[in-house]
Design a protein around this motif. Structure first.
Motif, PDB file in Angstrom:
ATOM      1  N   THR A  80      41.464  39.190  36.205  1.00 60.64           N
ATOM      2  CA  THR A  80      40.659  39.255  37.480  1.00 60.64           C
ATOM      3  C   THR A  80      40.917  40.553  38.440  1.00 60.64           C
ATOM      4  O   THR A  80      39.892  41.067  38.892  1.00 60.64           O
ATOM      5  N   SER A  81      42.034  40.928  38.463  1.00 59.56           N
ATOM      6  CA  SER A  81      42.318  42.025  39.529  1.00 59.56           C
ATOM      7  C   SER A  81      41.810  43.447  38.647  1.00 59.56           C
ATOM      8  O   SER A  81      41.407  44.099  39.332  1.00 59.56           O
ATOM      9  N   LYS A  84      38.098  43.301  39.362  1.00 56.52           N
ATOM     10  CA  LYS A  84      37.493  43.299  40.542  1.00 56.52           C
ATOM     11  C   LYS A  84      37.957  45.086  41.036  1.00 56.52           C
ATOM     12  O   LYS A  84      37.122  45.582  41.565  1.00 56.52           O
ATOM     13  N   ASP A  87      35.331  47.559  39.379  1.00 52.50           N
ATOM     14  CA  ASP A  87      34.036  47.281  40.029  1.00 52.50           C
ATOM     15  C   ASP A  87      34.189  48.371  41.331  1.00 52.50           C
ATOM     16  O   ASP A  87      32.965  48.904  41.560  1.00 52.50           O
ATOM     17  N   ASN A  88      34.987  48.370  41.912  1.00 52.79           N
ATOM     18  CA  ASN A  88      35.188  49.383  43.043  1.00 52.79           C
ATOM     19  C   ASN A  88      35.430  50.838  42.743  1.00 52.79           C
ATOM     20  O   ASN A  88      34.971  51.813  43.134  1.00 52.79           O
TER      21      ASN A  88
END
Length: 90
Positions: A80-81, A84, A87-88
């Motif tokens: 998950t990390s 995320k 995505d950045n």
């Protein structure tokens, strides 16, 4: 017989996590990397489902379940990390 079907599902989705992470590391682009890591995350979530089902059906003991699910939850947190953060960075 039912536990055999569930066990096969865990084997399939559980090994798919690592295969997708490996593919992500050799991704052709950042978008490809993110997509493969996201698939790995989905497979980890599916693994969690099958583990819960095995546990609720009493095919694995509480001790076995707690040991395996703890590892799986940690994998989900890591993936998950990664998803995320990727995505950045796109």
């Amino acid at each position: 017989m039912k536990e055999y079907v569930m066990s096969k599902q865990i084997l399939r989705c559980g090994t798919s996590i690592g295969a997708n992470v490996k593919e992500a590391l050799r991704g052709q682009s950042k978008a490809d990397f993110r997509a493969k890591m996201n698939i790995a995350l989905k497979e980890a979530s599916e693994t969690e489902y099958w583990l819960e089902l095995l546990h609720e059906s009493d095919y694995i003991s509480e001790e076995q379940f707690q040991s395996i699910i703890a590892d799986n939850i940690e994998i989900i947190k890591i993936l998950t990390s990664i998803v995320k953060n990727s995505d950045n960075n796109i």
